[in-house]
Design an enzyme around this catalytic site. Structure first.
Site, short mmCIF file in Angstrom:
data_model
loop_
_atom_site.label_atom_id
_atom_site.label_comp_id
_atom_site.label_asym_id
_atom_site.label_seq_id
_atom_site.Cartn_x
_atom_site.Cartn_y
_atom_site.Cartn_z
N CYS A 105 33.36 42.77 27.32
CA CYS A 105 31.90 42.29 27.96
C CYS A 105 31.78 42.21 29.36
N LEU A 106 32.91 41.80 30.12
CA LEU A 106 33.08 41.69 31.43
C LEU A 106 33.05 42.76 32.12
N PHE A 150 26.30 33.37 28.13
CA PHE A 150 27.95 33.94 27.69
C PHE A 150 28.61 32.77 28.26
N PRO A 206 35.92 24.10 31.96
CA PRO A 206 36.22 23.55 33.37
C PRO A 206 37.77 24.00 33.99
N GLY A 215 20.19 36.63 65.09
CA GLY A 215 20.12 35.59 65.61
C GLY A 215 19.89 34.31 65.15
N PHE A 261 49.71 38.04 37.91
CA PHE A 261 48.78 36.81 37.84
C PHE A 261 49.46 35.62 37.75
N GLU A 308 32.96 36.67 37.42
CA GLU A 308 33.18 37.86 37.01
C GLU A 308 34.45 38.70 37.43
N THR A 335 37.35 36.97 40.32
CA THR A 335 37.04 36.83 41.78
C THR A 335 37.88 37.99 42.34
P1 TGC Z 1 45.62 41.03 29.44
O1 TGC Z 1 47.02 40.58 28.62
O2 TGC Z 1 45.47 41.80 30.47
O3 TGC Z 1 44.52 41.72 28.33
C1 TGC Z 1 44.37 41.44 27.11
C2 TGC Z 1 43.54 42.28 26.36
O4 TGC Z 1 42.28 43.01 26.77
C3 TGC Z 1 42.47 44.12 27.33
N1 TGC Z 1 41.78 44.18 28.73
C4 TGC Z 1 40.43 44.51 28.94
N2 TGC Z 1 39.69 45.21 28.02
C5 TGC Z 1 38.43 45.56 28.49
N3 TGC Z 1 37.97 45.30 29.68
C6 TGC Z 1 38.79 44.72 30.46
N4 TGC Z 1 38.53 44.38 31.71
C7 TGC Z 1 40.27 44.46 30.14
N5 TGC Z 1 41.30 43.65 30.68
C8 TGC Z 1 42.09 43.42 29.82
C9 TGC Z 1 44.00 44.34 27.68
O5 TGC Z 1 44.17 45.93 27.55
C10 TGC Z 1 44.55 43.61 26.54
O6 TGC Z 1 44.24 44.60 25.15
P2 TGC Z 1 45.13 44.56 24.39
O7 TGC Z 1 44.88 45.37 23.10
O8 TGC Z 1 46.58 44.62 24.58
O9 TGC Z 1 45.08 42.94 23.56
O10 TGC Z 1 45.03 39.38 29.79
P3 TGC Z 1 45.39 38.42 30.54
O11 TGC Z 1 45.19 37.25 29.73
O12 TGC Z 1 46.77 38.73 31.22
O13 TGC Z 1 44.10 38.39 31.81
C11 TGC Z 1 44.13 39.39 32.87
C12 TGC Z 1 42.98 38.98 33.57
C13 TGC Z 1 43.57 37.93 34.71
C14 TGC Z 1 42.49 40.01 34.33
C15 TGC Z 1 41.62 38.60 32.83
O14 TGC Z 1 41.96 37.13 32.25
C16 TGC Z 1 40.52 38.47 33.90
O15 TGC Z 1 39.93 39.20 34.03
N6 TGC Z 1 40.29 37.21 34.27
C17 TGC Z 1 38.91 36.84 35.03
C18 TGC Z 1 38.24 35.99 34.26
C19 TGC Z 1 36.74 36.48 34.47
O16 TGC Z 1 36.43 37.38 35.05
N7 TGC Z 1 35.72 35.64 34.00
C20 TGC Z 1 34.24 35.87 34.07
C21 TGC Z 1 33.60 34.93 33.44
S1 TGC Z 1 31.85 35.48 32.86
C22 TGC Z 1 31.02 35.35 34.43
O17 TGC Z 1 31.55 35.17 35.45
C23 TGC Z 1 29.64 35.60 34.14
S2 TGC Z 1 28.93 35.78 35.81
C24 TGC Z 1 27.39 35.81 35.10
C25 TGC Z 1 26.45 36.42 36.31
O18 TGC Z 1 26.22 37.86 36.10
O19 TGC Z 1 25.75 35.68 36.50
P1 FAD Z 2 39.86 29.59 39.65
O1 FAD Z 2 40.46 30.38 38.66
O2 FAD Z 2 40.21 27.79 39.69
O3 FAD Z 2 40.06 30.00 41.14
C1 FAD Z 2 40.20 29.39 42.40
C2 FAD Z 2 40.92 30.24 43.34
O4 FAD Z 2 42.29 30.71 43.10
C3 FAD Z 2 39.95 31.62 43.49
O5 FAD Z 2 40.08 32.00 44.84
C4 FAD Z 2 41.11 32.58 42.76
O6 FAD Z 2 40.69 34.06 43.39
C5 FAD Z 2 42.37 31.97 43.19
N1 FAD Z 2 43.26 32.42 42.10
C6 FAD Z 2 43.30 32.18 40.75
N2 FAD Z 2 44.22 32.64 39.95
C7 FAD Z 2 44.73 33.50 40.85
C8 FAD Z 2 46.10 34.27 40.91
N3 FAD Z 2 46.86 34.61 39.74
N4 FAD Z 2 46.52 34.88 42.29
C9 FAD Z 2 45.99 34.57 43.07
N5 FAD Z 2 44.79 33.70 43.44
C10 FAD Z 2 44.42 33.28 42.30
N6 FAD Z 2 31.36 32.03 33.66
C11 FAD Z 2 31.17 32.19 32.41
O7 FAD Z 2 32.02 32.26 31.31
N7 FAD Z 2 29.80 32.65 32.35
C12 FAD Z 2 28.71 32.71 33.01
O8 FAD Z 2 27.66 33.09 32.87
C13 FAD Z 2 29.22 32.46 34.54
N8 FAD Z 2 28.25 32.16 35.24
C14 FAD Z 2 28.66 31.73 36.82
C15 FAD Z 2 27.70 31.55 37.64
C16 FAD Z 2 28.12 31.19 38.94
C17 FAD Z 2 26.99 30.59 39.84
C18 FAD Z 2 29.51 30.86 39.01
C19 FAD Z 2 29.71 30.29 40.56
C20 FAD Z 2 30.50 30.96 38.05
C21 FAD Z 2 30.11 31.60 36.95
N9 FAD Z 2 31.01 31.81 35.80
C22 FAD Z 2 30.60 31.93 34.38
C23 FAD Z 2 32.40 31.32 36.09
C24 FAD Z 2 33.35 32.38 36.80
O9 FAD Z 2 33.63 33.17 36.26
C25 FAD Z 2 34.47 31.72 37.27
O10 FAD Z 2 33.99 30.69 38.36
C26 FAD Z 2 35.56 32.56 37.76
O11 FAD Z 2 35.89 33.40 36.78
C27 FAD Z 2 36.46 31.88 38.53
O12 FAD Z 2 37.16 30.80 37.80
P2 FAD Z 2 37.12 29.22 38.66
O13 FAD Z 2 36.01 28.99 39.38
O14 FAD Z 2 37.55 28.44 37.80
O15 FAD Z 2 38.14 29.53 39.62
#
Ligand code: TGC
Ligand code: FAD
Length: 391
Positions: free
Chosen positions: A243-244, A133, A138, A344, A388, A368, A370
């Site tokens: 999906c998240l 996914f 970067p 320990g 945010f 997923e 932070t």
């Molecule tokens: P925002 O304006 O809040 O939302 C846009 C639209 O999306 C809806 N929405 C959601 N829907 C479903 N589930 C959620 N969790 C949702 N959060 C928001 C929202 O209602 C809105 O809908 P609509 O109809 O109005 O368009 O968007 P924003 O740009 O302000 O972002 C909000 C924020 C910061 C919370 C979001 O960007 C976020 O969650 N950021 C974190 C990014 C993240 O978690 N990345 C993960 C990447 S994948 C990964 O890490 C895989 S690890 C894999 C493993 O398990 O190994």
């Molecule tokens: P940044 O967004 O740069 O954040 C750095 C620090 O700043 C964090 O402490 C954060 O909480 C803080 N911060 C950022 N914004 C704010 C704010 N508004 N207010 C306060 N604090 C803030 N992604 C995928 O898409 N697919 C994957 O399969 C996937 N797998 C991963 C596997 C591993 C092992 C790791 C480590 C990461 C993976 N990720 C994946 C990426 C992951 O989702 C991101 O690392 C995560 O979303 C955070 O983004 P970043 O690392 O760029 O940190």
């Protein structure tokens, strides 16, 4: 109740026979197949790919997706219990299964055409096709809305350009579900098949966390994606965020498993390790640590059980999942650190699970969403004010 039993509020009594059976079979699998090899995999920075067919036999890939697409059709509590048991083994293994089911199969199920579902989902459930996914870039992690990966329409389909960072299973995946902005700036999902010209992957080396899981960068350069590989139902940031929510749900459960493994290791060790003429479990300070761990694990279990039932009855919202992910991962990390301390010097070796779990959980704390991002999601829910950043 056995001494130190990690089902303090008897959640087992609330489970159906099927849910209990699912938990037991995955727990047995982890005991027999994962625990004997996982420390070595972690040391060697190796994903145990040999477990994939066995995981498929257990039905864990996309376990909560319908049987008509070759999946197990389990409810969300059973799905959560699977994640809990897998992560008691290792967060890297649970990550692999999360990415396969919640982040690769789910988007195809939710946003895919009937042809895409029939083509990919049964093969993915069998573990014959591995998915990844690609959302994070970067320069865009917590804020995926800013992504710069672009898909331009051509007469034959789409041309993808950009890069994705930190992608679990990236280089071993047969297909990548990639999110990109199209001409009007909207975010759409694409299935990118391995071997597509212009698509390459490079592994992240020297991770100190999730060493039994593959993490890669993905690169797309003039990468031609056929029209049939766009996910037709996707549109907007909401699609990847949906999906998240699925994956974060599994992580909330999974973290309990990692915490349980640390707690059980600490209890056993504390009862056996003698200092000052008595087991260290007999010291009040150790007992306080164990009591707090059991209490926090129990709170996490109760939250997830209720969340699972709410998900099954359609009552849950993403903000519920945020609280559970935020709380349980932080809780598990704290348990891992505490357990490491109780062990320990022995606690710093790979012979015991806590330090491995602790290193793994540092990634789980960050990916997923932070801990800070989930805190802000809750803050927005409470106050109605998004904090945010700039609009
Ligand atoms: P925002 O304006 O809040 O939302 C846009 C639209 O999306 C809806 N929405 C959601 N829907 C479903 N589930 C959620 N969790 C949702 N959060 C928001 C929202 O209602 C809105 O809908 P609509 O109809 O109005 O368009 O968007 P924003 O740009 O302000 O972002 C909000 C924020 C910061 C919370 C979001 O960007 C976020 O969650 N950021 C974190 C990014 C993240 O978690 N990345 C993960 C990447 S994948 C990964 O890490 C895989 S690890 C894999 C493993 O398990 O190994
Ligand atoms: P940044 O967004 O740069 O954040 C750095 C620090 O700043 C964090 O402490 C954060 O909480 C803080 N911060 C950022 N914004 C704010 C704010 N508004 N207010 C306060 N604090 C803030 N992604 C995928 O898409 N697919 C994957 O399969 C996937 N797998 C991963 C596997 C591993 C092992 C790791 C480590 C990461 C993976 N990720 C994946 C990426 C992951 O989702 C991101 O690392 C995560 O979303 C955070 O983004 P970043 O690392 O760029 O940190």
């Amino acid at each position: 109740m056995p001494i130190g039993e990690v089902d303090f509020f008897r959640i087992d009594d609330l489970l159906s026979d099927e849910e209990r059976l699912t938990r037991q079979s995955v727990r047995r699998f982890v005991d027999e197949e994962v625990n004997p090899i996982i420390a070595k995999c972690f040391e060697e920075d190796r994903f145990p790919g040999e477990l994939v067919p066995k995981l498929a036999d257990l039905g864990v890939f996309g376990a909560n997706l319908p049987e008509q697409y070759g999946c197990a059709g389990m409810n969300n509590v059973a799905y959560g219990l699977i994640m809990q048991e897998l992560e008691a083994g290792d967060s890297g293994l649970r990550s692999f299964v999360s990415v396969q089911g919640a982040l690769s199969m789910y988007p195809i199920y939710e946003f895919g055409s009937e042809d895409q579902k029939r083509r990919w989902l049964p093969e993915m459930a069998r573990g014959n096709v591995i998915g990844c996914f690609g959302l994070t870039e970067p320069n865009f992690g917590s804020n995926p809305a800013g992504m710069v990966t672009r898909a331009k329409r051509t007469k034959d389909g789409w041309v993808l350009d950009g890069a994705k960072a930190w992608i679990t299973s990236g280089s071993i995946a047969d297909i990548a579900v990639v999110w990109a902005k199209v001409d009007d700036g909207q975010i759409r999902g694409f299935i990118v098949e391995k071997g597509t010209k212009g698509f390459s992957a490079r592994d992240v080396k020297n991770k100190l966390s999730l060493r039994a899981s593959v993490t890669s960068e993905l690169f797309f350069q003039d990468c031609l994606i056929p029209e049939e590989n766009i996910l037709p139902g996707s549109g907007g940031l909401k699609s990847p965020l949906m999906c998240l929510t699925q994956a974060r749900y599994g992580i909330a459960w999974g973290a309990i498993g990692a915490a349980r493994s640390c707690y059980e290791t600490a209890v056993q060790y504390a009862k056996e390790r003698v200092q000052f003429g008595r087991p260290i479990a007999g010291f009040q300070l150790t007992q306080k640590k164990l009591a707090e761990m059991l209490t926090e694990i129990t709170k996490g279990q109760l939250m997830c059980f209720r969340l699972g039932r709410m998900k099954d009855s359609g009552q849950y919202k993403p903000v519920h999942v945020s609280m559970a992910k935020m709380n349980n991962v932080a809780m598990a990390l704290e348990c891992a650190r505490t357990a490491r301390g109780i062990l320990g010097a022995n606690g710093v070796t790979a012979e015991y699970s806590p330090m491995r779990h602790m290193c793994n959980l540092e990634s789980v704390y960050t990916y997923e969403g932070t801990n800070e991002i989930h805190t802000l999601i809750l803050g927005q829910y409470i106050t109605g004010i998004p904090a945010f950043g700039e609009e």
